[in-house]
Design an enzyme around this catalytic site. Structure first.
Site, PDB file in Angstrom:
ATOM      1  N   GLU A  91      21.292  17.988  41.834  1.00  0.00           N
ATOM      2  CA  GLU A  91      22.074  19.138  41.382  1.00  0.00           C
ATOM      3  C   GLU A  91      23.218  19.442  42.352  1.00  0.00           C
ATOM      4  O   GLU A  91      23.095  19.236  43.559  1.00  0.00           O
ATOM      5  CB  GLU A  91      21.161  20.369  41.270  1.00  0.00           C
ATOM      6  CG  GLU A  91      20.147  20.214  40.140  1.00  0.00           C
ATOM      7  CD  GLU A  91      19.301  21.467  39.896  1.00  0.00           C
ATOM      8  OE1 GLU A  91      19.092  21.786  38.724  1.00  0.00           O
ATOM      9  OE2 GLU A  91      18.855  22.115  40.857  1.00  0.00           O
ATOM     10  N   CYS A 104      28.796  23.007  46.303  1.00  0.00           N
ATOM     11  CA  CYS A 104      27.604  22.791  47.129  1.00  0.00           C
ATOM     12  C   CYS A 104      26.984  21.475  46.647  1.00  0.00           C
ATOM     13  O   CYS A 104      26.569  21.378  45.496  1.00  0.00           O
ATOM     14  CB  CYS A 104      26.651  23.962  46.936  1.00  0.00           C
ATOM     15  SG  CYS A 104      25.063  23.736  47.754  1.00  0.00           S
ATOM     16  N   CYS A 111      13.471  16.160  49.486  1.00  0.00           N
ATOM     17  CA  CYS A 111      13.614  16.487  50.905  1.00  0.00           C
ATOM     18  C   CYS A 111      12.260  16.354  51.583  1.00  0.00           C
ATOM     19  O   CYS A 111      11.233  16.646  50.999  1.00  0.00           O
ATOM     20  CB  CYS A 111      14.127  17.921  51.047  1.00  0.00           C
ATOM     21  SG  CYS A 111      14.461  18.420  52.743  1.00  0.00           S
ATOM     22  N   CYS A 115      10.140  22.997  54.354  1.00  0.00           N
ATOM     23  CA  CYS A 115      10.274  24.433  54.613  1.00  0.00           C
ATOM     24  C   CYS A 115       9.526  25.187  53.508  1.00  0.00           C
ATOM     25  O   CYS A 115       9.711  24.905  52.327  1.00  0.00           O
ATOM     26  CB  CYS A 115      11.740  24.847  54.646  1.00  0.00           C
ATOM     27  SG  CYS A 115      12.676  24.004  55.937  1.00  0.00           S
ATOM     28  N   CYS A 118      11.461  26.946  50.373  1.00  0.00           N
ATOM     29  CA  CYS A 118      12.549  26.232  49.694  1.00  0.00           C
ATOM     30  C   CYS A 118      12.026  25.347  48.569  1.00  0.00           C
ATOM     31  O   CYS A 118      11.103  24.565  48.763  1.00  0.00           O
ATOM     32  CB  CYS A 118      13.318  25.391  50.708  1.00  0.00           C
ATOM     33  SG  CYS A 118      14.723  24.517  50.001  1.00  0.00           S
ATOM     34  N   GLY A 158      18.231  18.361  50.035  1.00  0.00           N
ATOM     35  CA  GLY A 158      18.218  17.342  51.086  1.00  0.00           C
ATOM     36  C   GLY A 158      18.553  17.877  52.452  1.00  0.00           C
ATOM     37  O   GLY A 158      19.121  18.963  52.601  1.00  0.00           O
ATOM     38  N   GLU A 159      18.174  17.106  53.472  1.00  0.00           N
ATOM     39  CA  GLU A 159      18.511  17.440  54.861  1.00  0.00           C
ATOM     40  C   GLU A 159      19.559  16.426  55.320  1.00  0.00           C
ATOM     41  O   GLU A 159      19.240  15.246  55.530  1.00  0.00           O
ATOM     42  CB  GLU A 159      17.243  17.371  55.723  1.00  0.00           C
ATOM     43  CG  GLU A 159      17.474  17.412  57.220  1.00  0.00           C
ATOM     44  CD  GLU A 159      18.410  18.516  57.692  1.00  0.00           C
ATOM     45  OE1 GLU A 159      18.241  19.684  57.298  1.00  0.00           O
ATOM     46  OE2 GLU A 159      19.343  18.200  58.460  1.00  0.00           O
ATOM     47  N   SER A 190      24.941  21.867  56.643  1.00  0.00           N
ATOM     48  CA  SER A 190      23.856  22.757  57.040  1.00  0.00           C
ATOM     49  C   SER A 190      22.613  21.941  57.361  1.00  0.00           C
ATOM     50  O   SER A 190      22.223  21.058  56.610  1.00  0.00           O
ATOM     51  CB  SER A 190      23.565  23.724  55.892  1.00  0.00           C
ATOM     52  OG  SER A 190      22.471  24.551  56.211  1.00  0.00           O
ATOM     53  N   SER A 213      20.046  26.479  59.727  1.00  0.00           N
ATOM     54  CA  SER A 213      19.084  27.333  59.030  1.00  0.00           C
ATOM     55  C   SER A 213      18.077  27.816  60.056  1.00  0.00           C
ATOM     56  O   SER A 213      17.249  27.039  60.518  1.00  0.00           O
ATOM     57  CB  SER A 213      18.376  26.528  57.940  1.00  0.00           C
ATOM     58  OG  SER A 213      19.319  26.129  56.975  1.00  0.00           O
ATOM     59  N   LEU A 214      18.163  29.077  60.417  1.00  0.00           N
ATOM     60  CA  LEU A 214      17.347  29.573  61.536  1.00  0.00           C
ATOM     61  C   LEU A 214      16.074  30.260  61.055  1.00  0.00           C
ATOM     62  O   LEU A 214      14.978  29.845  61.379  1.00  0.00           O
ATOM     63  CB  LEU A 214      18.199  30.515  62.381  1.00  0.00           C
ATOM     64  CG  LEU A 214      17.706  30.768  63.789  1.00  0.00           C
ATOM     65  CD1 LEU A 214      17.663  29.492  64.603  1.00  0.00           C
ATOM     66  CD2 LEU A 214      18.599  31.789  64.485  1.00  0.00           C
ATOM     67  N   HIS A 215      16.243  31.346  60.356  1.00  0.00           N
ATOM     68  CA  HIS A 215      15.154  32.028  59.641  1.00  0.00           C
ATOM     69  C   HIS A 215      14.080  32.717  60.470  1.00  0.00           C
ATOM     70  O   HIS A 215      13.317  33.522  59.929  1.00  0.00           O
ATOM     71  CB  HIS A 215      14.494  31.108  58.603  1.00  0.00           C
ATOM     72  CG  HIS A 215      15.469  30.476  57.657  1.00  0.00           C
ATOM     73  ND1 HIS A 215      16.504  31.169  57.075  1.00  0.00           N
ATOM     74  CD2 HIS A 215      15.583  29.208  57.201  1.00  0.00           C
ATOM     75  CE1 HIS A 215      17.207  30.345  56.300  1.00  0.00           C
ATOM     76  NE2 HIS A 215      16.684  29.163  56.366  1.00  0.00           N
ATOM     77  N   ASN A 289      15.780  34.067  47.895  1.00  0.00           N
ATOM     78  CA  ASN A 289      15.722  33.841  46.453  1.00  0.00           C
ATOM     79  C   ASN A 289      14.312  33.450  46.044  1.00  0.00           C
ATOM     80  O   ASN A 289      13.641  32.720  46.765  1.00  0.00           O
ATOM     81  CB  ASN A 289      16.707  32.738  46.063  1.00  0.00           C
ATOM     82  CG  ASN A 289      18.130  33.159  46.339  1.00  0.00           C
ATOM     83  OD1 ASN A 289      18.586  34.180  45.840  1.00  0.00           O
ATOM     84  ND2 ASN A 289      18.819  32.417  47.180  1.00  0.00           N
ATOM     85  N   CYS A 332      20.717  29.569  46.772  1.00  0.00           N
ATOM     86  CA  CYS A 332      20.177  28.834  47.914  1.00  0.00           C
ATOM     87  C   CYS A 332      18.679  28.635  47.781  1.00  0.00           C
ATOM     88  O   CYS A 332      17.942  29.567  47.506  1.00  0.00           O
ATOM     89  CB  CYS A 332      20.402  29.610  49.203  1.00  0.00           C
ATOM     90  SG  CYS A 332      22.104  29.945  49.523  1.00  0.00           S
TER      91      CYS A 332
HETATM   92  N1  SAH Z   1      18.357  21.031  54.623  1.00  0.00           N
HETATM   93  C1  SAH Z   1      19.550  21.750  54.985  1.00  0.00           C
HETATM   94  C2  SAH Z   1      20.458  21.938  53.810  1.00  0.00           C
HETATM   95  C3  SAH Z   1      19.956  22.905  52.755  1.00  0.00           C
HETATM   96  S1  SAH Z   1      20.950  24.306  52.851  1.00  0.00           S
HETATM   97  C4  SAH Z   1      19.171  23.046  55.662  1.00  0.00           C
HETATM   98  O1  SAH Z   1      18.004  23.356  55.715  1.00  0.00           O
HETATM   99  O2  SAH Z   1      20.023  23.720  56.182  1.00  0.00           O
HETATM  100  C5  SAH Z   1      20.155  25.461  51.896  1.00  0.00           C
HETATM  101  C6  SAH Z   1      20.048  26.779  52.608  1.00  0.00           C
HETATM  102  O3  SAH Z   1      19.291  27.676  51.792  1.00  0.00           O
HETATM  103  C7  SAH Z   1      19.295  26.656  53.901  1.00  0.00           C
HETATM  104  O4  SAH Z   1      19.806  27.563  54.839  1.00  0.00           O
HETATM  105  C8  SAH Z   1      17.911  27.055  53.477  1.00  0.00           C
HETATM  106  O5  SAH Z   1      17.128  27.422  54.577  1.00  0.00           O
HETATM  107  C9  SAH Z   1      18.207  28.181  52.535  1.00  0.00           C
HETATM  108  N2  SAH Z   1      17.113  28.486  51.640  1.00  0.00           N
HETATM  109  C10 SAH Z   1      16.106  27.697  51.245  1.00  0.00           C
HETATM  110  N3  SAH Z   1      15.284  28.339  50.434  1.00  0.00           N
HETATM  111  C11 SAH Z   1      15.775  29.577  50.275  1.00  0.00           C
HETATM  112  C12 SAH Z   1      15.367  30.706  49.524  1.00  0.00           C
HETATM  113  N4  SAH Z   1      14.294  30.672  48.772  1.00  0.00           N
HETATM  114  N5  SAH Z   1      16.130  31.802  49.592  1.00  0.00           N
HETATM  115  C13 SAH Z   1      17.254  31.821  50.350  1.00  0.00           C
HETATM  116  N6  SAH Z   1      17.681  30.792  51.061  1.00  0.00           N
HETATM  117  C14 SAH Z   1      16.942  29.683  51.039  1.00  0.00           C
END
Ligand code: SAH
Length: 343
Positions: A91, A104, A111, A115, A118, A158-159, A190, A213-215, A289, A332
């Site tokens: 997608e 995007c 992947c 995480c 995701c 994907g990463e 990212s 992507s820190l979180h 999301n 996202c």
């Molecule tokens: N693998 C890479 C590229 C994906 S980017 C990465 O992890 O950065 C997609 C972004 O959306 C990342 O920052 C990811 O952490 C974030 N993401 C994943 N699931 C999400 C969700 N349910 N709600 C909001 N952001 C999310």
């Protein structure tokens, strides 16, 4: 499968032609057509007929087949489901901003990173995308919509650091003036925090925008929701970020999905400030999301506000990501690799 012409750089294509008894400049001509999105070799009117026939038989222009296109009725965001021709689907999401169109794109089919929040990782990993398949997403959308995409974010499925060589090749061709001509500043990558990838990228001298992507600012919690943190904990990640910035890279964007009662407390905000102290950065808060079957939910607006205020008061620049394409599951973390009924 036919050979994808988008997988060749300009030099590679000219050389390949020469090796096959075709004058090298034909490569340049072909490249011009395929980057314009022309899919039928017979429309490449400046090529001799026998060359067009040879190309038709053994090569593909790299344009992707659109299996489905969903358009958000809320904000005009479009989600493309592409058929890669080998039974796999990916997608891409097209968004319109005041500064133009941004796409995007996905970098892998599925992947491996796992995480917890995701959807892209749920169905597992199948394969890497080639550089040509990443370029193909942009070229196909440009042609389909009659637009010129000015910004690209590698934030789909994907990463990217797990497909490093193809991603770097993609970035070069996306930037090349005889490729897509998108400046490095308008290309973002990212990563969930694959430290060796960040270190290598710093040496490429490609000033792309790096997003992390820190979180969570706490190792224990980050390891729990993002398995990559067990390999590369926060200290190592931040060290790599600092050297990336020093190496002439630009400031880094830290993405932070706001998950209710999980990572949105005052303590998290203060710890995040500590972690980012002295790092040229920008924090992008993403309202979490919803993912089917996930235990996580979105933070309350007042908690997002409190979090934002704590960071802002400490001088950290914060933006809250505008949510686009929610009605078509294009936001996202909602992208997937499979052809699903519900979009
Ligand atoms: N693998 C890479 C590229 C994906 S980017 C990465 O992890 O950065 C997609 C972004 O959306 C990342 O920052 C990811 O952490 C974030 N993401 C994943 N699931 C999400 C969700 N349910 N709600 C909001 N952001 C999310």
């Amino acid at each position: 499968m036919k050979k994808n012409l988008l997988d060749f750089s300009a030099r590679e294509l000219n050389l390949f032609m020469k090796e096959h008894g075709v004058p090298a400049f034909r490569g340049t001509q072909i490249r011009k057509w395929i980057y314009q999105g022309v899919e039928d070799f017979d429309q490449m009117t400046d090529l001799p007929k026998d060359l067009r026939e040879w190309l038709t038989q053994y090569f593909s222009t790299g344009a992707l087949k659109i299996k489905r296109l969903l358009k958000s009725s809320m904000d005009g965001t479009c989600k493309f489901l592409f058929d890669l021709g080998d039974g796999n689907y990916i997608e891409s999401v097209l968004m319109k901003y005041s500064y133009g169109y941004s796409l995007c794109i996905s970098s892998q089919v599925g992947c491996k990173m796992g995480c917890k929040f995701c959807a892209s990782t749920g169905a597992g990993f199948v394969r890497n995308l080639t550089a040509g398949e990443m370029l193909g997403q942009i070229i196909t959308v440009n042609r389909e919509r009659g637009i010129r995409i000015g910004h690209v974010v590698i934030m789909g499925v994907g990463e990217p650091m797990d497909n490093y060589d193809n991603v770097v090749k993609f970035l070069r061709e996306a930037q090349a003036p005889d490729g897509l001509g998108i400046s490095f500043r308008h290309l973002s990558l990212s990563t969930c925090g694959v430290v060796p990838g960040i270190n290598k990228l710093a040496e490429e001298k490609m000033p792309v925008t790096l997003a992390i992507s820190l979180h969570s600012p706490f190792n224990e919690q980050r390891s729990e929701i993002m398995p990559i943190n067990r390999r590369y904990p926060l200290e190592e990640l931040m060290e790599a970020c600092r050297s990336y910035i020093l190496s002439g890279g630009r400031r880094i964007t830290f993405e932070y999905a706001m998950i209710r009662d999980v990572n949105d407390t005052k303590e998290h905000a203060y710890e995040l400030c500590k972690l980012l102290k002295g790092v040229q950065s920008h924090v992008n808060l993403i309202p979490m999301n919803n993912i089917p079957g996930s235990e996580f939910s979105r933070s309350k607006p007042e908690d997002v506000e409190r979090f934002t205020k704590i960071l802002t008061d400490k001088g950290i620049e914060v933006t809250v990501r505008r949510e686009l394409g929610r009605d078509i599951s294009a936001a996202c973390g909602q992208l997937r690799r499979s052809e699903t009924k519900e979009g």
